[in-house]
Design a protein around this motif. Sequence first.
Motif, PDB file in Angstrom:
ATOM      1  N   GLY A   1       0.787  -1.233   0.000  1.00 20.48           N
ATOM      2  CA  GLY A   1       0.000   0.000   0.000  1.00 20.48           C
ATOM      3  C   GLY A   1       0.815   1.277   0.000  1.00 20.48           C
ATOM      4  O   GLY A   1       0.243   2.375   0.001  1.00 20.48           O
ATOM      5  N   GLY A   2       2.138   1.149   0.024  1.00 23.00           N
ATOM      6  CA  GLY A   2       2.971   2.338  -0.052  1.00 23.00           C
ATOM      7  C   GLY A   2       3.090   3.115   1.236  1.00 23.00           C
ATOM      8  O   GLY A   2       3.584   4.252   1.240  1.00 23.00           O
ATOM      9  N   ARG A   3       2.653   2.533   2.346  1.00 26.33           N
ATOM     10  CA  ARG A   3       2.736   3.235   3.625  1.00 26.33           C
ATOM     11  C   ARG A   3       4.155   3.210   4.161  1.00 26.33           C
ATOM     12  O   ARG A   3       4.947   2.335   3.851  1.00 26.33           O
ATOM     13  N   HIS A   4       4.499   4.204   4.993  1.00 29.51           N
ATOM     14  CA  HIS A   4       5.821   4.259   5.601  1.00 29.51           C
ATOM     15  C   HIS A   4       5.876   3.365   6.838  1.00 29.51           C
ATOM     16  O   HIS A   4       4.944   3.344   7.654  1.00 29.51           O
ATOM     17  N   LEU A   5       6.978   2.685   6.988  1.00 29.76           N
ATOM     18  CA  LEU A   5       7.137   1.732   8.080  1.00 29.76           C
ATOM     19  C   LEU A   5       6.999   2.388   9.454  1.00 29.76           C
ATOM     20  O   LEU A   5       6.331   1.865  10.348  1.00 29.76           O
ATOM     21  N   THR A   6       7.621   3.533   9.639  1.00 29.17           N
ATOM     22  CA  THR A   6       7.556   4.201  10.942  1.00 29.17           C
ATOM     23  C   THR A   6       6.131   4.622  11.287  1.00 29.17           C
ATOM     24  O   THR A   6       5.735   4.579  12.458  1.00 29.17           O
ATOM     25  N   ASP A   7       5.362   5.002  10.277  1.00 31.01           N
ATOM     26  CA  ASP A   7       3.959   5.371  10.514  1.00 31.01           C
ATOM     27  C   ASP A   7       3.155   4.166  10.980  1.00 31.01           C
ATOM     28  O   ASP A   7       2.277   4.277  11.855  1.00 31.01           O
ATOM     29  N   GLU A   8       3.447   3.004  10.417  1.00 28.41           N
ATOM     30  CA  GLU A   8       2.715   1.792  10.791  1.00 28.41           C
ATOM     31  C   GLU A   8       3.071   1.332  12.202  1.00 28.41           C
ATOM     32  O   GLU A   8       2.217   0.859  12.946  1.00 28.41           O
ATOM     33  N   ILE A   9       4.335   1.468  12.581  1.00 29.21           N
ATOM     34  CA  ILE A   9       4.721   1.143  13.955  1.00 29.21           C
ATOM     35  C   ILE A   9       3.988   2.052  14.929  1.00 29.21           C
ATOM     36  O   ILE A   9       3.452   1.599  15.950  1.00 29.21           O
ATOM     37  N   ALA A  10       3.935   3.335  14.616  1.00 30.06           N
ATOM     38  CA  ALA A  10       3.228   4.286  15.482  1.00 30.06           C
ATOM     39  C   ALA A  10       1.751   3.930  15.580  1.00 30.06           C
ATOM     40  O   ALA A  10       1.143   4.034  16.663  1.00 30.06           O
ATOM     41  N   TRP A  11       1.154   3.486  14.480  1.00 29.58           N
ATOM     42  CA  TRP A  11      -0.271   3.099  14.484  1.00 29.58           C
ATOM     43  C   TRP A  11      -0.513   1.927  15.430  1.00 29.58           C
ATOM     44  O   TRP A  11      -1.438   1.958  16.249  1.00 29.58           O
ATOM     45  N   ILE A  12       0.346   0.900  15.338  1.00 26.76           N
ATOM     46  CA  ILE A  12       0.165  -0.266  16.203  1.00 26.76           C
ATOM     47  C   ILE A  12       0.302   0.123  17.672  1.00 26.76           C
ATOM     48  O   ILE A  12      -0.509  -0.280  18.519  1.00 26.76           O
ATOM     49  N   LEU A  13       1.313   0.907  17.993  1.00 29.90           N
ATOM     50  CA  LEU A  13       1.559   1.255  19.396  1.00 29.90           C
ATOM     51  C   LEU A  13       0.455   2.148  19.960  1.00 29.90           C
ATOM     52  O   LEU A  13       0.240   2.178  21.170  1.00 29.90           O
ATOM     53  N   ARG A  14      -0.253   2.858  19.096  1.00 28.48           N
ATOM     54  CA  ARG A  14      -1.427   3.616  19.554  1.00 28.48           C
ATOM     55  C   ARG A  14      -2.612   2.686  19.825  1.00 28.48           C
ATOM     56  O   ARG A  14      -3.458   2.976  20.668  1.00 28.48           O
ATOM     57  N   GLU A  15      -2.647   1.577  19.094  1.00 27.72           N
ATOM     58  CA  GLU A  15      -3.776   0.658  19.193  1.00 27.72           C
ATOM     59  C   GLU A  15      -3.672  -0.294  20.385  1.00 27.72           C
ATOM     60  O   GLU A  15      -4.671  -0.855  20.822  1.00 27.72           O
ATOM     61  N   VAL A  16      -2.464  -0.492  20.887  1.00 28.30           N
ATOM     62  CA  VAL A  16      -2.264  -1.483  21.954  1.00 28.30           C
ATOM     63  C   VAL A  16      -1.714  -0.787  23.194  1.00 28.30           C
ATOM     64  O   VAL A  16      -1.304   0.355  23.162  1.00 28.30           O
ATOM     65  N   ASP A  17      -1.727  -1.532  24.281  1.00 28.91           N
ATOM     66  CA  ASP A  17      -1.146  -1.037  25.534  1.00 28.91           C
ATOM     67  C   ASP A  17       0.363  -1.251  25.469  1.00 28.91           C
ATOM     68  O   ASP A  17       0.874  -2.311  25.832  1.00 28.91           O
ATOM     69  N   ALA A  18       1.088  -0.242  24.999  1.00 32.55           N
ATOM     70  CA  ALA A  18       2.514  -0.405  24.720  1.00 32.55           C
ATOM     71  C   ALA A  18       3.353  -0.234  25.978  1.00 32.55           C
ATOM     72  O   ALA A  18       3.061   0.594  26.836  1.00 32.55           O
ATOM     73  N   ASN A  19       4.379  -1.057  26.076  1.00 31.63           N
ATOM     74  CA  ASN A  19       5.447  -0.855  27.060  1.00 31.63           C
ATOM     75  C   ASN A  19       6.755  -1.131  26.324  1.00 31.63           C
ATOM     76  O   ASN A  19       6.758  -1.434  25.125  1.00 31.63           O
ATOM     77  N   GLU A  20       7.864  -1.034  27.028  1.00 29.05           N
ATOM     78  CA  GLU A  20       9.157  -1.160  26.348  1.00 29.05           C
ATOM     79  C   GLU A  20       9.323  -2.508  25.649  1.00 29.05           C
ATOM     80  O   GLU A  20       9.721  -2.573  24.484  1.00 29.05           O
ATOM     81  N   ILE A  21       8.981  -3.584  26.336  1.00 25.43           N
ATOM     82  CA  ILE A  21       9.181  -4.918  25.764  1.00 25.43           C
ATOM     83  C   ILE A  21       8.255  -5.139  24.582  1.00 25.43           C
ATOM     84  O   ILE A  21       8.667  -5.622  23.521  1.00 25.43           O
ATOM     85  N   ARG A  22       6.983  -4.748  24.749  1.00 25.28           N
ATOM     86  CA  ARG A  22       6.026  -4.960  23.667  1.00 25.28           C
ATOM     87  C   ARG A  22       6.363  -4.084  22.456  1.00 25.28           C
ATOM     88  O   ARG A  22       6.265  -4.536  21.308  1.00 25.28           O
ATOM     89  N   ALA A  23       6.774  -2.834  22.699  1.00 22.41           N
ATOM     90  CA  ALA A  23       7.142  -1.945  21.595  1.00 22.41           C
ATOM     91  C   ALA A  23       8.324  -2.509  20.810  1.00 22.41           C
ATOM     92  O   ALA A  23       8.353  -2.458  19.571  1.00 22.41           O
ATOM     93  N   LYS A  24       9.297  -3.066  21.523  1.00 27.80           N
ATOM     94  CA  LYS A  24      10.456  -3.656  20.845  1.00 27.80           C
ATOM     95  C   LYS A  24      10.044  -4.876  20.026  1.00 27.80           C
ATOM     96  O   LYS A  24      10.510  -5.076  18.895  1.00 27.80           O
ATOM     97  N   ALA A  25       9.148  -5.694  20.565  1.00 23.56           N
ATOM     98  CA  ALA A  25       8.689  -6.873  19.842  1.00 23.56           C
ATOM     99  C   ALA A  25       7.963  -6.479  18.558  1.00 23.56           C
ATOM    100  O   ALA A  25       8.179  -7.070  17.498  1.00 23.56           O
TER     101      ALA A  25
END
Length: 350
Positions: A22-46
């Motif tokens: 879809g041509g989306r930027h990788l960093t934007d998609e990581i930010a989207w996931i971390l907004r959708e979930v309860d992020a912490n350091e370990i989960r964000a790294k995973a």
Amino acid sequence: MYTLPHSLHDHVRTAALRVMEGGRHLTDEIAWILREVDANEIRAKAVRDHLYRMVRSGDLDPAVDVEATSLHMPDWLRLRCERSLGERLQAFLDASALDAPVFLRVNTLQATMEQCIETLAPFDVTQISEETLRADRPYGLFRSEAFAAGWFEQQDITSQRVVRSMNVIPGQRVYDACAGVGGKALHIAALMQNKGRIVALDVVESKLLELKRRARRAGATIIEPRHITSTKTVKRLADSADRVLIDVPCSGTGVLRRNPDITWHLTEDQLDELVQQQADILRRNARTCKPGGMVVYATCSVLREEGADQIERFIAENNEFTVTNSWSTLPGEDEGDGFYVAVLTRSTPS
């Protein structure tokens, strides 16, 4: 190693598909996931590790070991890299499939190395040079009070070397021809001790607005953002700069560790257009250097057509310029990104 929870498999797979198809930027998609979930350091790294692995390899199975990775690259781009690198191709591919370290440049306009080492200790920082730190636990780094106070900027170690190649001194007039959001302009301001003038040029006005914000945080008061609205913007600056940085838009083949989505988005036609654009930017902006001054041409690419070939053509057509130094790196050399850099001087009329 942290295993990605099954509850996140669909999020990560969806994000990878949006990047690859879809041509989306990788960093934007990581930010989207971390907004959708309860992020912490370990989960964000995973999340980050698995998504990077998927995009690098093209393998959409979230259960695959994140260390078992290869680098996706279209055949045409692999051939271009092989022509430029020859027997170094495999070393380039292997290095580009790995993570890049997080390097920080201490902003000497706002803080000292000692202050940063002490304050940033929770992020597992190691001093690499007199102005550079590596952060091995960067989670939350850019929400820290030290970052808000402008004590440091994230900047690759080889990118810092590009700026130091300019040999700027306080009081000079410096032009940053493709300033973007200002990472190198901020470094130049620190090296000049906020004395002199930096004109930061770009065709994208929104990038210059971000540069202004970053400059305020960094305490860099000598930067003047200037929007390029026509060819006259650059022509008016002819023969007036002590130093000119021309960090051209490029393929980004030197930064695939950080941006593996490039191999999914870049087309051969786009690369050919970039090569033409680079030649035009170099030709126009080199003229803003005054006789006796210096031009630094830089590109975060490993391809000859974006680096050495550009300089050879330019020198053949502009005999008042001389190459006084040039260097190149592959990704991973000294842990930094891949770059080509040429330092040119403009002769004084006899």
